[in-house]
Structures are given as structure tokens and as C-alpha cells.
Design an enzyme around this catalytic site. Structure first.
Site, short mmCIF file in Angstrom:
data_model
loop_
_atom_site.label_atom_id
_atom_site.label_comp_id
_atom_site.label_asym_id
_atom_site.label_seq_id
_atom_site.Cartn_x
_atom_site.Cartn_y
_atom_site.Cartn_z
N GLY A 82 -14.69 8.98 1.41
CA GLY A 82 -14.21 8.63 2.74
C GLY A 82 -14.75 9.52 3.84
O GLY A 82 -15.94 9.83 3.91
N ARG B 40 -12.19 16.72 -7.57
CA ARG B 40 -13.01 15.91 -8.48
C ARG B 40 -14.43 16.46 -8.52
O ARG B 40 -15.30 16.05 -7.77
CB ARG B 40 -12.97 14.45 -8.03
CG ARG B 40 -11.59 13.85 -8.19
CD ARG B 40 -11.54 12.39 -7.76
NE ARG B 40 -11.61 12.27 -6.31
CZ ARG B 40 -11.57 11.10 -5.67
NH1 ARG B 40 -11.50 9.97 -6.35
NH2 ARG B 40 -11.63 11.06 -4.35
N ASP C 183 -8.30 22.97 -6.17
CA ASP C 183 -7.09 22.25 -5.81
C ASP C 183 -6.56 22.86 -4.50
O ASP C 183 -6.15 24.02 -4.47
CB ASP C 183 -6.04 22.38 -6.92
CG ASP C 183 -4.79 21.57 -6.66
OD1 ASP C 183 -4.59 21.11 -5.51
OD2 ASP C 183 -4.00 21.39 -7.59
N LEU C 184 -6.57 22.08 -3.43
CA LEU C 184 -6.19 22.59 -2.13
C LEU C 184 -4.70 22.87 -2.01
O LEU C 184 -4.25 23.46 -1.02
CB LEU C 184 -6.63 21.60 -1.03
CG LEU C 184 -8.13 21.35 -0.96
CD1 LEU C 184 -8.44 20.27 0.06
CD2 LEU C 184 -8.88 22.63 -0.62
N TYR D 10 3.68 11.75 6.58
CA TYR D 10 2.25 11.85 6.88
C TYR D 10 2.02 11.96 8.38
O TYR D 10 1.27 12.84 8.84
CB TYR D 10 1.52 10.64 6.31
CG TYR D 10 0.10 10.49 6.78
CD1 TYR D 10 -0.92 11.25 6.22
CD2 TYR D 10 -0.24 9.58 7.79
CE1 TYR D 10 -2.23 11.12 6.65
CE2 TYR D 10 -1.54 9.44 8.23
CZ TYR D 10 -2.54 10.21 7.66
OH TYR D 10 -3.83 10.09 8.10
#
Length: 259
Positions: A20, A42, A67-68, A157
Site C-alpha cells: 500500500g 513481513r 514488529d512496530l 482508528y
């Protein structure tokens, strides 16, 4: 106009770069001559994208499988970028709990806060001091038009995106005297894999990821808030200045009510 490497530095970091908008930022920065550190969970996907970008643009790509949400990720990222001429930092990663807020479990809420709020704070705290010390650089935090008002069914969100916009505006003022451009990209709908999976339809003013990123990078240095797309800029001004809050919330609910 100076090239991005001359203006900001030779290296960019893109967090959330595996698809994206994040992938589009990595590609656009590579096209503008910057080496890129791509960060996401990933690793195999990053390696595939990174290999393609390096071959197409003749730049160096480093892929970090991190991993954030992990508290230690800033330390790992800082170690991995030590000695690099960092120029541009992009935080794109996001987690979107969908549906009524009271239907979400605690884990979903915590993940949204970790990815969408703590993530950009940690990234900026870890890497922006190097930009300030060098007297040049740029920070881009991805936000959303959904953060301009309460957004039912994606309330958490939207609230985190409002946070990113306000954080970017304050940071813009603090770092401007030190030669560092900061901006929140207040994006409208973009047909990323995540968006299409959730909404399965187009939206007014929709831009491709590549176009949204191009407009964002072209407008760096013009202020703390960037809204790609003419229709989206009109909607941004409409919501901020003309529509009553209750009307704006009801309008957004028509788009999100099926979630």
C-alpha cells in the site's frame, strides 16, 4: 530544486513498508535517488519489494523485519541505521479495529494504540534527533480525513489519526528552526489492499497510493498538514470550517455504518 538526497540526506526510513502507501513511499523515495530502509513484520515480502526497487532505481535497500508494537523496536531500528545519513522518516503503519467500539476486545484497542500512537512517537524519538543534529531532514506521519471528526465504527482508528495530525503540527513548529520539515499526510481513501479488504468499493476523491505519495513528497516544506487530491482538500476545508460537527459525524457514519 535540489534533489531529495541533497535536500534531506541519502537515506530514508519507511515504517510499514510491505504494501500500500508504505510500499509506494519506498518506491517514490527510491525513484528520487534515496536509499531506503524498509521496515515491517513481513520480511520475505520486504525482500521481494526491496530487490525490485534496488534493481529499478540503482539505490541501496535494507529490509528490517521488525514488529512496530514491540517496545524494543526503536532500539533495534536505531542500531540498524547507525552511521547512515538519515534524511526522511515516514511512519505509515496502522491498525484499524472495525465495528462498534464496545464490540472490540482489549487486545484490539491496545494494538491500535501501540501501532498508531506509540509507534510514531517511538520512531520520532529514536531517529529525529539525528536529523536535528545535522540540520536537515523530513518527517512524514500518515493521517486520515477520518480523523477530522468522530468516525463511527472506526472510532479508535480515527482518534489515533487525529493524534498523528496534531503531533505532526507541534513537531513541525519545534523542528522548523533546525531545518527539518514535518508534515502529517491527511489522506482520503486510497485503494490499498487493506482498504479494499475492508470497504470493497471506491470512494469520492480516491487517489492511487502512488499519486497520494507523489503529492505528499512534492509538498514537503509547505506546512505541517498535507491533503493530497483536490476533492479531498475541498472536503477537508468543508469539514473544518463549514459543517457542524454533528452533520460531519453523520455523513461519515453513512460510509462506515456497514462495518
Amino acid at each position: 530544486m535540489r534533489s531529495f538526497p541533497d535536500r534531506y540526506g541519502k537515506w530514508a526510513v519507511v515504517a510499514g513498508a510491505s504494501e500500500g502507501l508504505g510500499e509506494a513511499f519506498a518506491a517514490a523515495l527510491a525513484e528520487r535517488g534515496m536509499n531506503v530502509v524498509m521496515v515491517a513484520r513481513r520480511g520475505r515480502l520486504l525482500e521481494a519489494i526491496g530487490g525490485r526497487l534496488a534493481a529499478e532505481h540503482g539505490v541501496e535497500i535494507r529490509c528490517l523485519e521488525l514488529d512496530l508494537t514491540h517496545p524494543g523496536f526503536p532500539k533495534d531500528l536505531k542500531a540498524a541505521t547507525r552511521g547512515l545519513d538519515l534524511g526522511v522518516l515516514v511512519y505509515n503503519a496502522a491498525f484499524v479495529p472495525m465495528g462498534p467500539f464496545l464490540d472490540h476486545d482489549e487486545a484490539a484497542i491496545e494494538q491500535a494504540v501501540d501501532v498508531n500512537v506509540r509507534g510514531p512517537l517511538r520512531l520520532v524519538q529514536a531517529l529525529a534527533p539525528a536529523l536535528k543534529e545535522r540540520g536537515r531532514g523530513a518527517v512524514v506521519l500518515m493521517s486520515s480525513l477520518s480523523g477530522l471528526q468522530g468516525s463511527p465504527h472506526i472510532a479508535t482508528y480515527a482518534a489515533t489519526k487525529a493524534f498523528n495530525t496534531i503531533f505532526a503540527e507541534g513537531l513541525w513548529y519545534e523542528l522548523l528552526p533546525h531545518g527539518v520539515d514535518v508534515a502529517a499526510c491527511v489522506s482520503g481513501a486510497v485503494p490499498t489492499p487493506g482498504y479494499l479488504e475492508r470497504f470493497k468499493r471506491d470512494a469520492p476523491g480516491m487517489l492511487s497510493a502512488d499519486e497520494a505519495v507523489r503529492q505528499t513528497l512534492d509538498r514537503l516544506g509547505r506546512g505541517p498538514r498535507i491533503v493530497p487530491g483536490g476533492f479531498n482538500r475541498f472536503a477537508h476545508q468543508l469539514v473544518r470550517r463549514l459543517l457542524p460537527r454533528r452533520t460531519a459525524i453523520r455523513l461519515i457514519a453513512k460510509s462506515t455504518g456497514h462495518l
